[in-house]
Structures are given as C-alpha cells and as structure tokens.
Design an enzyme around this catalytic site. Structure first.
Site, PDB file in Angstrom:
ATOM      1  CG  ASP A 316      19.165   7.810 -70.996  1.00  0.00           C
ATOM      2  OD1 ASP A 316      18.400   6.982 -71.801  1.00  0.00           O
ATOM      3  OD2 ASP A 316      19.971   7.601 -70.357  1.00  0.00           O
ATOM      4  CD  GLU A 369      15.699   4.167 -71.717  1.00  0.00           C
ATOM      5  OE1 GLU A 369      16.198   3.198 -72.404  1.00  0.00           O
ATOM      6  OE2 GLU A 369      16.440   4.489 -70.992  1.00  0.00           O
TER       7      GLU A 369
END
Length: 634
Positions: A316, A369
């Site tokens: 993330d 990401e």
C-alpha cells in the site's frame, strides 16, 4: 498434508548478528512469545527488542499484571531482552512493561512479533502457536502457473468485515471460517481467479479498514484465530482461488500500545516529524535506514508467505514511501544526501523486500500501489527497478473514470483520454484497478459515476468493464462493483445482496461473470497482458463517433477483435478492418438481453469480406450497439 514444526525460538549469535545487520527475515521464529521446553519445564520464551530500555518486565493474566515479578534479561548489546516463564502457555494474555532510560517513561506495549492479539478494543497480546495442517498441496504445486504474468489474473478485492453480514444476528460480520465457504462459492460462480483482502493484519481502529496496522505478525482476531484465517486461505486454495494480502509497510498508528515511541525513543519511526510523521494519515513512518526495522518488516512479509501460504502481497501507498516531500510543502521535508526528494532508504528497503520475496518464493507476486510516474516499479532490481511483479495502473483508472463520467455527446472531444494509455501500457506490468478507493469518502459508487438515466448508467458501466477486460493488463474489481451496487461502500454494513435479484444488477453480474470466464478461457485476452505483441490498434482515431477498435492476440497470434461504442447511437453498417477472412463469431455483446441490454447486435457474428479497411485486406460490416462493446473471434 503439511504440518509445520514447532517454533524454533532459540536465539543464537547468528540471529543477533543478522538482526542487527538488517538481513534476518525469519525473526518471527525468534522474537515474540514461543512455547518451548527448558530443562524439562514447558513454558513460554518471551523476547523483545527495546535497546533504550533500562528494564523490561513481562506482565499478564498469569501474574496479575505485576510489573515487577517477571523481569527480562538483556542479550549482550543486541538490544533484545529475553526471559522464559515456565507454566505459561497458549491463551495467556500479556504485554511488555518497559521502563526507559528516558527519565520518567514507563509504558505497557503489545508484542510487535505477537502471533495473536486480543480482539479490539482490548490491546493485549496472546501467547499462541501457529501450527496448522494444510490441505492445499495441489494448489501450491501449480500456483506458479496461476500467478504468472502470462496467466489470467482477475482479482476480487474484499473487505472481510463488510462483504457480507448477518443482519438477522445484529449485523454481525462473518468469521473467517464462515467467510471461507460463502466467499469461495461466490468467487467460483463469478469467475474471479484471485481474492485480495484489504489488510487483515491486526489493527486497533476498525474504521482504518486495516491500513493502520499494529500487529504485523497477527491476523485480526475480530474474525477468529490465526488457524481460522489459515482455514480461509486453505479453503480458497483447494477451490483454485489465489489469495493476495494487503500489506502496509508505509506507515503505522501512534497508539500507545503499538510501535510508536516503543522504548522511550523513536525506535521504529524517524525522530524528526519531517521524516517520521504522515500528514495525510496522522501516522508514523518507519525508519527504513535502521537495520533492525528492515529486518522487522522483511520478516513480516516472509511470515505471511511462509506460514499462511499467501500468494501475493499488495504493498500500500508506495508513492508515500518513495518521495520525501509526499504531501508536504516546501520546508516541511528534508532532502536526501544528494539534495533530491527521493527517499533513498525506502527505495533500498523496497528493493531488498522484492529480492528477498522472489528469491525464496518465485511463485508469488508482489503488487505496488504506486500512483506516480516513477520508472521501473515492476522491473528487476538488476536493471535499476524496484523489483515488484506488478503495478496498479492508477493513470488508467483516473483517465477512464473521468472519460466515462462525461456525457456521451462530449466524449468525442476527449477521445485521447482513453487512447493515451497505450503509449505507456507496456512500460510496467500493470493491473487495471477499480478499487475501494473509488467508492468511498463521498465519491459515490462506480455505477453512480456513469451519466444518463438508469438504463444508460448500466450500459455505460457494462461498456467500462468490457473495455477494462479487453485492455492489456490484469484486472481488479472491488466487491459490489460486479453487480453495480448503487450505494457507496460503507465499512460498517454489508453489501446490498438483494440487488443482484433485480434484472439490471443481475444482468451486470452475469456480464462480469462472462467477462471473467472469457478472459480465463481465451489466451488472446490474457497471455500477452504485459507484452506489446498482444495488442494492435485497428482504429483509435474515430473520435467523431467515439468508437475504438483493436485486436488482442495470443502468442500463437490468434486474434480477438474488440469494438467499443461510447455513444448511445446504434452504429449500423460500420466497417472494421480485420487481418483475415472467414467467419468472425460474436463472443461477447454487452447489449445482449442477458445483461439488460437493448438486444442490438450481429446475430452471432459476421463474415469477413475482401473489402480493404483500416489498412487490412478484409473487413466486417457490423452493427455496434449503443453504449456497447463487442468481442469477435476469427
């Protein structure tokens, strides 16, 4: 059957050396709480890293939370404290009471390496073993094929606490074992290949969706035990479904029981808030330059791959790690040693992370990401890349949603918002995501982003999904989007499972199912997802009609023709060039009655005629449905 051996909790000189060097990636076997036998007595060995502590005690329900009864002993100059308490076993609740060399700082901390923690809002750690008898050998033997860049990867993103709730039982969430049965059946029915769980690492605040992690070695106890989570993964594997886990090394919360200010000093985080504090999330940033912190994070990653059979880690907020000035104004950040804004320590850690993962588990994938134009995110470290297997294509997501939100009459003026993607489509190994981030914080649902009346909204959304599955790149859809849920996602309530019973939603669900099944079955739609040989424009210049046409090809060259009409006007007698003659079967038509469309189409296919078009010797004379997409196989 595969049974893991008992924990090997003997801390040797080599362990201490590798830990302090930042190259120990199995610290979960050494630090934390481990049931062992010493001199004929069975109990628990506790080990914690707190180099600036003056003294450390183990407190728990086994000693009345007495802060003096069970002191720990320092292990040389390693910063690690250790003790063995006989008679303490699995199920015992504990913390570490730390008295710092920093004057007046006393604190009770959860175990950073704990395998299990109390269910929030309680914050204690729990002595636990993670033995489990696995039954997924068939999957583990073939998963290198299922995770390959040449394989179909269609990911269903899931938030475990809100995918389905039991409304008749006070809106409670499903346990891991309940989720296993229901989720596996649904994913198989809808044709997805992988499930990606939003973070299931332990987190104190449910509303963070798991992204504020405190337990980097523990699945959240909200839904059951570590073995229950293993059962969920095992169950999915036995049914041919891969499991990806969101993993968050970019930041952590500042809760008192967590990692922040652990031993009275900034142990895990940078001391300077210009480096150690995230303004966006109000959380702490790891000190990636500290050897022991790197070993902690590497060990966490390896823990989920080894002990839980995870098939992929999605990292993330990578952009927030790469840039020192991420979300900061001038004067709020510190340049690197070269005067730049690149976080050299984080870059080094990410490369080490990917090298370690792929060296030991070449049959898994790591996903980044990453929302900027940073180059070579999914390229090997040997050529200067970060080493990830795949990267989310956030540019595609933003451009596509921006284009689709436009009224069709205006789309001809913005034709390049869709065609631009092919300029960079093979610069990385991409995943095309329509994720949870697009359906929260007042953004509305994916369906509600579409213009027009209800019929047009559903037609636009079917068109968007058809275009997504036809484009090169792996696929990701957030739960509920597969049937076009009207409502924005809410983490504290269930998806609206009654909606697929209504024709427009049921038609959308069938459309996504058929897209998944075709994507999996047709090599031309997935084999060359990450390679330029698999894509060829037929015509990307018909802005006036807002029509795109292109070919997807397998390694053998078998072509699939895709034609998209982004207006509500039926295009009759539209001629599209194709590479060869013969009959071209209409594989998929988003306007079919099956999907709540208007039924426009080509009666199952079209015969290629020797009429040159678009620089090709043959062409099809076809009807293109309104707000529709067609797939033809020659």
């Amino acid at each position: 059957m595969n049974i893991y051996p008992a924990d090997r909790a003997i801390l040797g000189e080599q362990d201490l050396y590798l830990f302090n060097e930042g190259n120990h990636y199995r610290l979960y076997e050494k630090l934390g709480a481990h049931t062992v036998t010493r001199e004929g007595k069975t109990g628990t060995q506790f080990a914690v890293w707190a180099p600036s502590a003056e003294s450390v005690f183990v407190i728990g329900d086994f000693n009345g939370w007495d802060k003096t009864r069970h002191p720990m002993q320092p292990q040389g100059k390693s910063g690690i404290w250790l003790t063995f308490i006989p008679g303490v076993g699995p199920g015992a609740c504990y913390k570490y009471h730390i008295e710092s060399t920093v004057a007046g700082y006393h604190v009770d901390k959860a175990d950073p390496y704990g395998y299990r923690h109390e269910e929030p809002p309680r914050t204690g750690s729990v002595v636990w073993n993670i033995d489990y008898e696995w039954h997924d050998q068939d999957w583990m033997q073939i998963r290198h094929k299922k995770n390959s860049l040449q394989a179909p990867i269609a990911i269903y993103e899931v938030h475990a606490g809100s995918w389905m709730r039991m409304s008749e039982e006070g809106n409670r969430w499903l346990t891991y074992r309940e989720l296993a049965v229901k989720l596996a059946e649904y994913v198989r029915q809808t044709g997805f290949t992988h499930v990606e769980f939003m973070p299931l690492t332990e987190h104190p605040f449910y509303g963070s969706w798991g992204y504020q992690t405190t337990g980097f070695f523990a699945p959240t106890s909200r839904f059951g035990s570590p073995q229950d989570f293993m059962y969920l993964i095992d169950y999915l594997h036995q049914r041919g479904i891969g499991v990806i886990l969101d993993w968050v090394p970019s930041h952590f919360p500042n809760d008192e029981h967590g990692l922040a200010y652990f031993d009275g000093t900034h142990l895990f985080e940078h001391a300077d808030p210009r480096q150690g504090f995230h303004p966006d999330w109000g959380s702490m940033i790891f000190n990636y330059g500290r050897h022991e912190v790197r070993a902690f994070l590497l060990s966490s990653a390896m823990f989920w791959l080894e002990k839980f059979h995870i098939d992929g880690l999605r990292v993330d907020a990578v952009a927030s790690m790469l840039y020192l000035d991420y979300s900061r104004k001038a004067g709020e950040w510190i340049p690197n040693t070269h005067g730049g804004n690149e976080n050299l320590e984080a870059i080094g850690f990410l490369r080490q992370f990917n090298e370690t993962v792929y060296r030991h588990y070449p049959d898994v994938q790591t996903y980044a990401e990453e929302s900027t134009a940073w180059s070579k995110v999914s390229r090997p470290t040997s050529v200067g890349g970060l080493g990830f297997g795949l990267k989310w294509d956030m540019g595609w997501m933003h451009d596509s949603l921006k284009y689709m939100a436009r009224e069709p009459i205006h789309r001809k003026f913005h034709h390049g918002e869709l065609s631009f993607r092919m300029i960079y489509a093979f610069s990385e190994n991409f995943v095309l995501p329509l994720s949870h981030d697009e359906v929260v914080h007042g953004k509305g649902s994916i369906l509600n982003k579409m213009p027009g009346d209800d019929w047009q909204k559903f037609a636009n959304l079917r068109l968007l999904y058809g275009y997504m599955y036809a484009m090169p790149g792996k696929k990701l859809l957030f739960m509920g989007a597969e049937w076009g849920q009207w409502q924005e996602w809410k983490h504290d309530s269930s998806l609206h499972w009654e909606q697929p019973n209504h024709p427009p939603h049921g038609g959308m669900q069938r459309w996504v199912t058929d897209l998944n099944n075709s994507y999996r079955a047709e090599p031309g739609l997935h084999e060359e997802d990450c390679f330029p040989d698999g894509f060829e424009w037929i015509d990307c210049h018909d802005a006036g009609a807002s029509i795109f046409s292109f070919l997807r090809k397998s390694r053998r060259g078998d072509p699939i023709l895709v034609v998209c009409n982004f207006t509500p006007v039926v295009r009759i007698n539209y001629r599209v060039g194709v590479p060869h003659g013969g009959y071209w079967r209409e594989m998929l038509n988003s306007d079919s009655d099956l999907y709540w469309g208007s039924g426009q189409g080509n009666a199952g296919g079209a015969q290629a005629e020797p009429v040159p078009q678009h620089g090709r010797p043959f062409s099809l004379n076809i009807t293109i449905p309104p707000l529709g997409i067609l797939y033809f196989k020659g």
